[in-house]
Scaffold this motif. Structure first.
Motif, PDB file in Angstrom:
ATOM      1  N   GLU A  33      -4.978  18.761 -52.122  1.00 35.41           N
ATOM      2  CA  GLU A  33      -4.180  19.838 -52.707  1.00 35.41           C
ATOM      3  C   GLU A  33      -2.827  19.313 -53.192  1.00 35.41           C
ATOM      4  O   GLU A  33      -1.811  19.476 -52.521  1.00 35.41           O
ATOM      5  N   PRO A  34      -2.775  18.710 -54.363  1.00 39.75           N
ATOM      6  CA  PRO A  34      -1.507  18.152 -54.836  1.00 39.75           C
ATOM      7  C   PRO A  34      -0.422  19.196 -55.074  1.00 39.75           C
ATOM      8  O   PRO A  34       0.760  18.865 -55.060  1.00 39.75           O
ATOM      9  N   ASP A  35      -0.792  20.450 -55.265  1.00 39.47           N
ATOM     10  CA  ASP A  35       0.207  21.499 -55.500  1.00 39.47           C
ATOM     11  C   ASP A  35       0.694  22.156 -54.212  1.00 39.47           C
ATOM     12  O   ASP A  35       1.522  23.062 -54.252  1.00 39.47           O
ATOM     13  N   THR A  36       0.174  21.713 -53.067  1.00 37.77           N
ATOM     14  CA  THR A  36       0.691  22.170 -51.779  1.00 37.77           C
ATOM     15  C   THR A  36       1.764  21.168 -51.368  1.00 37.77           C
ATOM     16  O   THR A  36       1.473  20.027 -51.035  1.00 37.77           O
ATOM     17  N   LEU A  37       3.013  21.625 -51.407  1.00 43.23           N
ATOM     18  CA  LEU A  37       4.148  20.736 -51.133  1.00 43.23           C
ATOM     19  C   LEU A  37       4.439  20.622 -49.650  1.00 43.23           C
ATOM     20  O   LEU A  37       4.881  19.578 -49.177  1.00 43.23           O
ATOM     21  N   ARG A  38       4.226  21.687 -48.885  1.00 44.69           N
ATOM     22  CA  ARG A  38       4.426  21.683 -47.421  1.00 44.69           C
ATOM     23  C   ARG A  38       3.359  22.574 -46.807  1.00 44.69           C
ATOM     24  O   ARG A  38       3.069  23.650 -47.313  1.00 44.69           O
ATOM     25  N   HIS A  39       2.816  22.120 -45.707  1.00 40.45           N
ATOM     26  CA  HIS A  39       1.941  22.960 -44.875  1.00 40.45           C
ATOM     27  C   HIS A  39       2.166  22.486 -43.445  1.00 40.45           C
ATOM     28  O   HIS A  39       1.463  21.623 -42.933  1.00 40.45           O
ATOM     29  N   ASP A  40       3.194  23.038 -42.843  1.00 39.74           N
ATOM     30  CA  ASP A  40       3.652  22.577 -41.534  1.00 39.74           C
ATOM     31  C   ASP A  40       3.365  23.610 -40.461  1.00 39.74           C
ATOM     32  O   ASP A  40       3.508  24.809 -40.697  1.00 39.74           O
ATOM     33  N   VAL A  41       3.012  23.127 -39.282  1.00 35.44           N
ATOM     34  CA  VAL A  41       2.851  23.985 -38.101  1.00 35.44           C
ATOM     35  C   VAL A  41       3.931  23.570 -37.112  1.00 35.44           C
ATOM     36  O   VAL A  41       4.006  22.407 -36.719  1.00 35.44           O
ATOM     37  N   TRP A  42       4.759  24.526 -36.735  1.00 36.12           N
ATOM     38  CA  TRP A  42       5.893  24.271 -35.843  1.00 36.12           C
ATOM     39  C   TRP A  42       5.661  24.944 -34.498  1.00 36.12           C
ATOM     40  O   TRP A  42       5.152  26.064 -34.428  1.00 36.12           O
ATOM     41  N   GLU A  43       6.065  24.262 -33.447  1.00 34.21           N
ATOM     42  CA  GLU A  43       6.045  24.812 -32.097  1.00 34.21           C
ATOM     43  C   GLU A  43       7.489  25.043 -31.659  1.00 34.21           C
ATOM     44  O   GLU A  43       8.377  24.282 -32.037  1.00 34.21           O
ATOM     45  N   VAL A  44       7.695  26.082 -30.858  1.00 40.94           N
ATOM     46  CA  VAL A  44       9.007  26.389 -30.309  1.00 40.94           C
ATOM     47  C   VAL A  44       8.862  26.437 -28.796  1.00 40.94           C
ATOM     48  O   VAL A  44       8.047  27.211 -28.267  1.00 40.94           O
ATOM     49  N   GLU A  45       9.605  25.601 -28.103  1.00 37.35           N
ATOM     50  CA  GLU A  45       9.466  25.472 -26.653  1.00 37.35           C
ATOM     51  C   GLU A  45       9.604  26.815 -25.918  1.00 37.35           C
ATOM     52  O   GLU A  45       8.888  27.076 -24.963  1.00 37.35           O
ATOM     53  N   ALA A  46      10.481  27.670 -26.394  1.00 38.40           N
ATOM     54  CA  ALA A  46      10.722  28.952 -25.730  1.00 38.40           C
ATOM     55  C   ALA A  46       9.585  29.956 -25.951  1.00 38.40           C
ATOM     56  O   ALA A  46       9.553  31.006 -25.291  1.00 38.40           O
TER      57      ALA A  46
END
Length: 102
Positions: A33-46
């Motif tokens: 997917e060259p047009d997908t610039l970011r696909h991030d999964v973030w975790e938050v400790e809290a």
């Protein structure tokens, strides 16, 4: 650019399965997917049962191509097994300013 931020509440005991899916999804996005610039999964400790998914596409057409890809179709099939609920933190829309702007 076009994107969103989604907050997902993962069902108890399903975090590892969700992250395994997310890693596969990230590889597919990176490789096809060259047009997908970011696909991030973030975790938050809290928030141990929560993940945030940050998605950015070159444009709406890039997003439309993304939702037709295999991982999105698979997520639709398995979402009810993995996710208790979700919230659009930032609904899909166009960026006003970005470091990627020319």
């Amino acid at each position: 650019m076009y994107g969103a931020l989604v907050r997902l509440v993962v069902k108890p005991g399903k975090r590892s399965e969700f992250l395994e899916f997310a890693r596969w999804n990230a590889r597919v996005v990176r490789d096809s997917e060259p047009d997908t610039l970011r696909h991030d999964v973030w975790e938050v400790e809290a928030e141990p049962d929560v993940v945030y998914v940050y998605e950015v596409y070159k444009d709406e057409a890039g997003f439309e191509r993304h939702i037709k890809n295999e991982p999105v179709q698979k997520f639709g099939e398995i979402m009810n097994d993995l996710i208790e609920g979700w919230t659009m933190v930032i609904p899909f829309g166009h960026s006003a300013v970005s470091n990627l702007d020319e």
